[in-house]
Enzyme design. Structure first.
Site, PDB file in Angstrom:
ATOM      1  N   ASP A  68       0.823  -1.209   0.000  1.00  0.00           N
ATOM      2  CA  ASP A  68       0.000   0.000   0.000  1.00  0.00           C
ATOM      3  C   ASP A  68       0.857   1.260   0.000  1.00  0.00           C
ATOM      4  OD1 ASP A  68       0.951  -0.377   2.575  1.00  0.00           O
ATOM      5  OD2 ASP A  68      -0.998  -0.793   3.450  1.00  0.00           O
ATOM      6  N   ASN A 137      -7.320  -2.345  14.405  1.00  0.00           N
ATOM      7  CA  ASN A 137      -8.733  -2.469  14.017  1.00  0.00           C
ATOM      8  C   ASN A 137      -8.966  -3.659  13.074  1.00  0.00           C
ATOM      9  OD1 ASN A 137      -7.628  -1.606  11.607  1.00  0.00           O
ATOM     10  ND2 ASN A 137      -9.033   0.118  11.301  1.00  0.00           N
ATOM     11  N   HIS A 139      -7.322  -4.313  10.188  1.00  0.00           N
ATOM     12  CA  HIS A 139      -7.039  -4.140   8.760  1.00  0.00           C
ATOM     13  C   HIS A 139      -5.774  -4.894   8.345  1.00  0.00           C
ATOM     14  CE1 HIS A 139      -4.478  -0.192   9.244  1.00  0.00           C
ATOM     15  NE2 HIS A 139      -3.724  -1.248   9.368  1.00  0.00           N
ATOM     16  N   GLU A 144      -9.628  -1.410   5.381  1.00  0.00           N
ATOM     17  CA  GLU A 144     -10.240  -1.093   6.662  1.00  0.00           C
ATOM     18  C   GLU A 144     -11.506  -1.933   6.873  1.00  0.00           C
ATOM     19  OE1 GLU A 144      -8.391   0.498   8.487  1.00  0.00           O
ATOM     20  OE2 GLU A 144      -7.840   2.507   7.817  1.00  0.00           O
TER      21      GLU A 144
HETATM   22  P1  PGA Z   1       2.338  -1.608  12.447  1.00  0.00           P
HETATM   23  O1  PGA Z   1       1.119  -1.515  11.448  1.00  0.00           O
HETATM   24  O2  PGA Z   1       3.228  -2.698  11.937  1.00  0.00           O
HETATM   25  O3  PGA Z   1       3.027  -0.272  12.376  1.00  0.00           O
HETATM   26  O4  PGA Z   1       1.782  -1.919  13.801  1.00  0.00           O
HETATM   27  C1  PGA Z   1       0.506  -2.679  11.001  1.00  0.00           C
HETATM   28  C2  PGA Z   1      -0.678  -2.307  10.130  1.00  0.00           C
HETATM   29  O5  PGA Z   1      -1.278  -1.246  10.361  1.00  0.00           O
HETATM   30  O6  PGA Z   1      -1.023  -3.095   9.245  1.00  0.00           O
END
Ligand code: PGA
Length: 255
Positions: A68, A137, A139, A144
């Site tokens: 992404d 959350n 995702h 999302e």
């Molecule tokens: P993080 O993010 O590795 O910075 O915890 C993971 C994500 O949001 O997919």
């Protein structure tokens, strides 16, 4: 069934993942990896970079795709995922520039660029192994809650929860972009193998929902249950809300 590995900490988890990445790279003449950004995969990339330095694995033919990108950050912004991938993956592994593609979040024709990204993944023959983190959350990528389980690479609005989680990388919450381009859940499911990592208690509820909950767009990470070849690598905190934790641990010991 999803294989769950509960490591002592993020460093051990990074080594377990680095081992598997090295195996996949060695197994293919032209290996293609799917790279994740964020804090989670950093120990994985360190482990793989060490194996490259020590001559355990040759990444000359390796290419890859990022999951992404933010929409609207200026080119070269240090928190753009293009910059993060260059810093965390391309430079430490010594890959050639252009070896890892990242969705184009600056394009004025972002929707079209998103479709072309899916085409580029297919043209490369698909991803052999996709690394994934998971948001608090639920995702994966930037899909999302509410995302279609069949979705393709596309522009999405970031949730308030994700913008708040990622504000630590920016000066102010207002500086966090509102939109992103992300591989879809359907795109991610086409990878031959998935490796999802999560660390810390703040991820424990999302991990339990993804691994043991119903498959639902309410927790996009739960789509991993539809994939035949998935390994979830956790530290103690991220594993703390799994109902079947003892079973996964016993399975690992018994292997
Ligand atoms: P993080 O993010 O590795 O910075 O915890 C993971 C994500 O949001 O997919």
């Amino acid at each position: 069934m999803t294989r769950v590995v509960i490591a002592r900490d993020a460093v051990e988890a990074g080594d377990v993942a680095g081992d598997r990445l090295a195996e996949v790279v060695r197994a293919h003449r032209r290996p293609v990896l799917g790279f994740a950004t964020g804090s989670t995969p950093t120990t994985v990339y360190r482990s793989l970079a060490r194996r490259v330095r020590e001559g355990e694995v040759d990444v000359a033919a390796l290419s890859g795709f990022a999951l992404d990108e933010y929409v609207g950050l200026p080119a070269g912004h240090p928190e753009s995922y293009r910059s993060v991938i260059d810093r965390d993956v391309v430079e430490p592994l010594g890959l050639r520039p252009g070896a890892v593609l990242v969705p184009d979040g600056s394009a004025s024709r972002t929707d079209e660029a998103a479709r072309e990204y899916d085409d580029a993944i297919r043209a490369a023959g698909g991803v052999h192994l996709q690394l994934l983190g998971i948001g608090s959350n639920g995702h994966i990528g930037f899909n999302e809650p509410g995302s279609s389980l069949a979705s393709r690479t596309r522009v999405k609005r970031l949730s308030a929860a994700t913008r708040a989680d990622n504000a630590r990388f920016f000066d102010r919450l207002d500086d966090v972009p509102t939109h992103c381009v992300t591989q879809g859940l359907g795109t991610i499911l086409e990878a031959e193998e998935l490796l999802l990592l999560a660390f810390g208690e703040s991820k424990a509820a999302a991990v339990a929902a993804a691994v043991e909950g119903p498959v639902s767009s309410g927790c996009p990470g739960s789509v991993i249950q539809l994939h035949p070849r998935v390994t979830v690598i956790l530290d103690q905190g991220a594993a703390s809300r799994l109902a079947h934790r003892e079973y996964y641990e016993a399975e690992r010991v018994g292997r």
